[in-house]
Design an enzyme around this catalytic site. Structure first.
Site, short mmCIF file in Angstrom:
data_model
loop_
_atom_site.label_atom_id
_atom_site.label_comp_id
_atom_site.label_asym_id
_atom_site.label_seq_id
_atom_site.Cartn_x
_atom_site.Cartn_y
_atom_site.Cartn_z
CB ALA A 65 -1.02 3.00 1.87
N GLY A 109 -4.39 -0.46 -0.51
CA GLY A 109 -5.06 -0.26 0.74
C GLY A 109 -6.44 0.19 0.30
CD GLU A 112 -4.73 -4.40 1.58
OE1 GLU A 112 -4.14 -3.10 1.36
OE2 GLU A 112 -4.29 -5.09 2.20
CD GLU A 132 -0.83 -3.54 -1.80
OE1 GLU A 132 -1.29 -4.34 -2.82
OE2 GLU A 132 -1.98 -3.38 -1.09
C1 HXC Z 1 0.13 8.94 -2.96
C2 HXC Z 1 -0.83 8.90 -5.06
C3 HXC Z 1 -1.25 7.84 -5.08
C4 HXC Z 1 -0.56 7.14 -3.84
C5 HXC Z 1 -1.95 8.50 -6.95
N1 HXC Z 1 -1.50 9.51 -6.50
N2 HXC Z 1 -1.96 7.29 -6.18
N3 HXC Z 1 0.03 9.60 -4.10
N4 HXC Z 1 -0.07 7.60 -2.91
N5 HXC Z 1 -1.04 5.87 -3.60
C6 HXC Z 1 -1.15 10.86 -6.86
C7 HXC Z 1 -0.24 10.95 -7.91
O1 HXC Z 1 1.17 10.88 -7.20
C8 HXC Z 1 -0.57 11.98 -8.57
O2 HXC Z 1 0.01 13.34 -7.92
C9 HXC Z 1 -2.17 12.07 -8.38
O3 HXC Z 1 -2.43 11.24 -7.54
C10 HXC Z 1 -2.85 11.62 -9.89
O4 HXC Z 1 -2.07 10.31 -10.00
P1 HXC Z 1 -1.59 10.03 -11.50
O5 HXC Z 1 -0.53 8.91 -11.19
O6 HXC Z 1 -1.01 11.20 -12.31
O7 HXC Z 1 -2.84 9.33 -12.22
P2 HXC Z 1 -3.04 8.26 -13.36
O8 HXC Z 1 -1.84 8.29 -14.19
O9 HXC Z 1 -4.44 8.54 -13.80
O10 HXC Z 1 -3.00 6.95 -12.38
C11 HXC Z 1 -3.77 6.58 -11.52
C12 HXC Z 1 -3.19 5.50 -10.68
C13 HXC Z 1 -1.72 5.65 -10.38
C14 HXC Z 1 -3.21 4.13 -11.85
C15 HXC Z 1 -4.15 5.32 -9.82
O11 HXC Z 1 -1.60 6.94 -9.62
C16 HXC Z 1 -1.13 4.63 -9.20
O12 HXC Z 1 -0.61 3.60 -9.89
N6 HXC Z 1 -1.18 5.04 -7.99
C17 HXC Z 1 -0.61 4.03 -7.11
C18 HXC Z 1 -1.24 2.82 -6.73
C19 HXC Z 1 -0.78 2.11 -5.80
O13 HXC Z 1 0.51 1.56 -5.90
N7 HXC Z 1 -1.34 1.70 -4.85
C20 HXC Z 1 -0.70 1.03 -3.57
C21 HXC Z 1 -0.05 1.85 -2.70
S1 HXC Z 1 0.46 0.70 -1.40
P3 HXC Z 1 0.97 14.39 -8.49
O14 HXC Z 1 1.05 15.41 -7.36
O15 HXC Z 1 1.90 14.01 -9.33
O16 HXC Z 1 -0.28 15.08 -9.60
C22 HXC Z 1 -0.67 0.27 -0.46
C23 HXC Z 1 -0.24 -0.61 0.82
C24 HXC Z 1 -1.18 -0.84 1.71
O17 HXC Z 1 -1.97 0.64 -0.48
C25 HXC Z 1 -1.17 -1.01 3.14
C26 HXC Z 1 -2.27 -0.74 3.77
C27 HXC Z 1 -2.92 0.59 3.85
#
Ligand code: HXC
Length: 258
Positions: A65, A109, A112, A132
């Protein structure tokens, strides 16, 4: 129809929906989820579509998400909006087979969403995770339930509690994905599987989807009874007559979904 966050293409009975937010690792923003739900509903209603492929980019199926969009929200906001419920249900309501073709990150997400599809074909670059916990939340569109049913309690707890990622090899070994293919061949494999499904009777693929999914919802005895009755019911279809006649006549069946 033109979308801002997804790309939709239909070719020979197969609709491919590609998540397309390259600047945010295909994070599932409200706009993306709304467009995705609409695209799935359109494909469901389109009689010429027999199978759907859901995919992302080489780097990410979807990294979860959209954290930026979620970070401002309060409990009252998410409860009042019933965040993610409508969009998830639109996807789950689809009676046509949906294949997830996953390369790169499928996190939160994103993982999922892949698990909501009927099966997952993974590129050897795929990485699955439910991180998460690192954000102080829990999975919200089925991760704790579907991952546990797919890979068992121990591995699911490990993934949800530590937030670690699982690579494609581990995902295949543990039953999360149906097959792993070289990244370059991902879409060829997904297309081949989708076209193979599209050759079958649409009536039968719908029944298979409904019957296999029933195994999640009911007891073994009830599930087997449901399967038996669906098996019996298909003897009322023209496609059953055609399928068996074609076999006996040593020719390819011509299914009509009737
Ligand atoms: C918003 C995101 C994002 C996310 C990545 N980005 N994931 N933006 N929401 N979930 C953005 C980053 O901010 C960044 O933007 C760009 O994408 C590239 O990401 P980087 O982090 O610079 O890349 P990298 O170092 O290669 O790492 C990749 C990654 C990491 C491992 C995927 O981005 C990451 O850990 N993302 C979050 C994963 C996460 O926690 N997901 C769960 C979310 S909660 P900028 O502007 O800085 O370039 C969830 C709840 C589910 O899903 C509920 C139901 C839907």
């Amino acid at each position: 129809m033109a979308y801002a966050t997804i790309v939709v293409e239909t070719e020979e009975h197969v609709t491919t929906i590609r998540l397309n937010r390259p600047d945010a690792m295909n994070a599932l923003s409200p706009e993306l989820l709304k467009e995705l739900a609409e695209a799935v509903e359109d494909a469901s209603k389109n009689d010429s579509v027999r199978c759907i492929i859901l995919t992302g980019s080489e780097k990410a199926f979807a990294a979860g998400a959209d954290i930026k969009e979620m970070s401002e929200k309060s409990f009252v906001d998410v409860l009042t909006e019933d965040l993610f419920t409508q969009e998830s249900e639109a996807i789950l309501k689809c009676r046509k087979p949906i294949i997830a073709a996953v390369a790169g990150y499928a996190l939160g997400g994103g993982c999922e969403l892949a698990m909501m599809c009927d099966f997952i074909i993974a590129a050897d670059t795929a990485k699955f995770g439910q991180p998460e916990i690192n954000l102080g939340i829990v999975a919200g569109i089925g991760g704790t339930q579907r991952l546990t049913r797919l890979v068992g309690k121990s591995k699911s707890m490990d993934m949800h509690l530590t937030g670690r990622f699982m690579d494609a090899e581990e995902a295949e070994k543990s039953g999360l994905v149906s097959r792993v293919v070289p990244a370059k061949k991902l879409m060829d494999e997904a297309n081949a599987a989708a076209h193979k499904i599209a050759e079958k009777s649409t009536l039968t693929t719908m029944v298979v989807k409904e019957t296999v999914n029933r195994s999640y919802e009911t007891t073994l005895r009830e599930g087997i009874l449901f399967e038996r009755r669906m098996f019996h019911a298909l003897f009322a279809s023209e496609d059953q007559t055609e399928g068996m006649t074609a076999f006996l006549e040593k020719r390819e069946p011509q299914f009509r979904g009737k």
